[in-house]
Design an enzyme around this catalytic site. Sequence first.
Site, mmCIF file in Angstrom:
data_model
loop_
_atom_site.group_PDB
_atom_site.id
_atom_site.type_symbol
_atom_site.label_atom_id
_atom_site.label_comp_id
_atom_site.label_asym_id
_atom_site.label_seq_id
_atom_site.Cartn_x
_atom_site.Cartn_y
_atom_site.Cartn_z
ATOM 1 N N CYS A 6 -31.933 16.942 -3.739
ATOM 2 C CA CYS A 6 -32.813 17.562 -2.743
ATOM 3 C C CYS A 6 -32.200 18.728 -1.970
ATOM 4 O O CYS A 6 -32.718 19.848 -2.008
ATOM 5 C CB CYS A 6 -33.287 16.512 -1.751
ATOM 6 S SG CYS A 6 -34.247 15.201 -2.509
ATOM 7 N N HIS B 6 -34.319 20.253 3.488
ATOM 8 C CA HIS B 6 -33.780 18.908 3.572
ATOM 9 C C HIS B 6 -33.331 18.693 5.016
ATOM 10 O O HIS B 6 -32.631 19.531 5.578
ATOM 11 C CB HIS B 6 -32.604 18.716 2.617
ATOM 12 C CG HIS B 6 -32.202 17.279 2.515
ATOM 13 N ND1 HIS B 6 -32.857 16.382 1.709
ATOM 14 C CD2 HIS B 6 -31.256 16.566 3.164
ATOM 15 C CE1 HIS B 6 -32.315 15.190 1.847
ATOM 16 N NE2 HIS B 6 -31.337 15.268 2.716
#
Lengths: 415, 94
Positions: free
Chosen positions: A51, A105
């Site tokens: 991510c 993120h």
Amino acid sequence: RGRRNVLFIIADDLRTSLGCYGDSLVKSPNIDQLASKSQVFLNAYAQQSVCAPSRTSILTSRRPDTTRLYDFKSYWRVHSGNYTTMPQYFKSKGYLTLSVGKVFHPGIASNHTDDYPYSWSIPAYHPASFTYEKKKMCKGEDGKLHANLLCAVNVTQQPGGTLPDMESTDEAVRLLKSRASDDNPFFLAVGFHKPHIPFRIPQEYLSLYPIEEITLAPDPDVPKLLPPVAYNPWTDVRRRDDVQKLNISFPYGPIPKDFQLRIRQHYYAAVSYMDAQVGRLLSALDELRLSNSTVVVFTSDHGWSLGEHGEWAKYSNFDVATQVPLMFYVPGVTSHRNWRGESTFPYIDAFNQSQHSFNNDKVIKNMVELVDVFPTVSYLAGLRAPKRCPDVSFQEELCTEGANRAHIFRRPERG
Amino acid sequence: ENGEAVSFSQYPRPANTPQENSDLPDLKDIKIMGYSLRTWDYRYTLWLGFNPNTFQVNVSDVHAGELYMLASDPGQDNNVYSDFDHSVMMTKMT
């Protein structure tokens, strides 16, 4: 040409298991409908299949070797270079920039602020119900709550009677309504949390995928000639309560076949649940008469192995972990402008849909990369695409390591 | 524009064999970086030595390689790296 709004939708861990990418099992009618009116890239790839590095790479249009972010533990502006992000670029051009859900993120990787105020006009929104995402929220066969991988729930019994992606959609629709009568352009980024694990999803979506219709991956074993360094042992899946009970050997497994089928069933159900939220969002865009003036981008941070090569995660260079959906809806370019008031994106209920509905000849088969998104969206919205980065670009605040793909929308592919 | 369409990805590892932190190693633990080059026809991956302090990759320190010919092996299950001469691919990659 005038400036267009941008609705940037990013899913989490979504591989190309979508009807519009040829998956005959999954029910993704709303994303398929978007694809039918979009330029679809059939071979788009993330730069790193996890991510934080992938999202930082997409949003800065720099590869991980330039962001120097390979884990979750540094903020690019202090770690590698003060790179301008895609939303920051739009903000600098007068756009109102808004973030809902998981776009950057969270945490150190975005300075605990989702890169606000650089990237966003107001602080990023995060759904309150995400607090419960990794807690013991799943009712097991013993009637107790567990932190399971497989976590289909009765939403009315969840805290607040909702789930994170539902909340994010509500907030995104609210923001769209607030922009509907404003002439200033907006860049709204909406990050959905699914189909990322745990599969904490409304239980009714499982009924779309009867377990007897689910098959194992075509290649469920670890390939004999795979170098050990290339294999990932999917430790996040192993940590979930229900998986721990299976006593799976480390690192190669395997997971019992009946549980493999259930993981695949839940992943598909999570895709359909996320698709429904995309449908709600796009139908709101439509009802607010914004679909004639808004570029819609849909993608994911990376893919996910659904048992292929004996893996159940991202964390690898396999195509199933790196390939992503990528499509651009551009009113008047990928679809005729709709001046008659007809609906462009009516909500499609997967529970009432009998057949797949994807129909589009606007597909690009050649390889593209997620670093291409920033320059392409900029150009499609009516801004100048950032210039190409030099070979070494740590001191360059605004440039792209990708390419503007807008020029191939109306041209046949070569090669 | 007339060149071959390619895409690149990379993934870090702390060791040659799977261990607890293989999925997501901290920067300080990264010892190997797997660089992949994809085209329509193949995926070629080199796992190379990596220094997390200098961010330098050592192209002469090859830990492993993968090559999948996608026409016959779309699922990437049959690694034919050892069957090929790598000088051309290595040049292309680096």
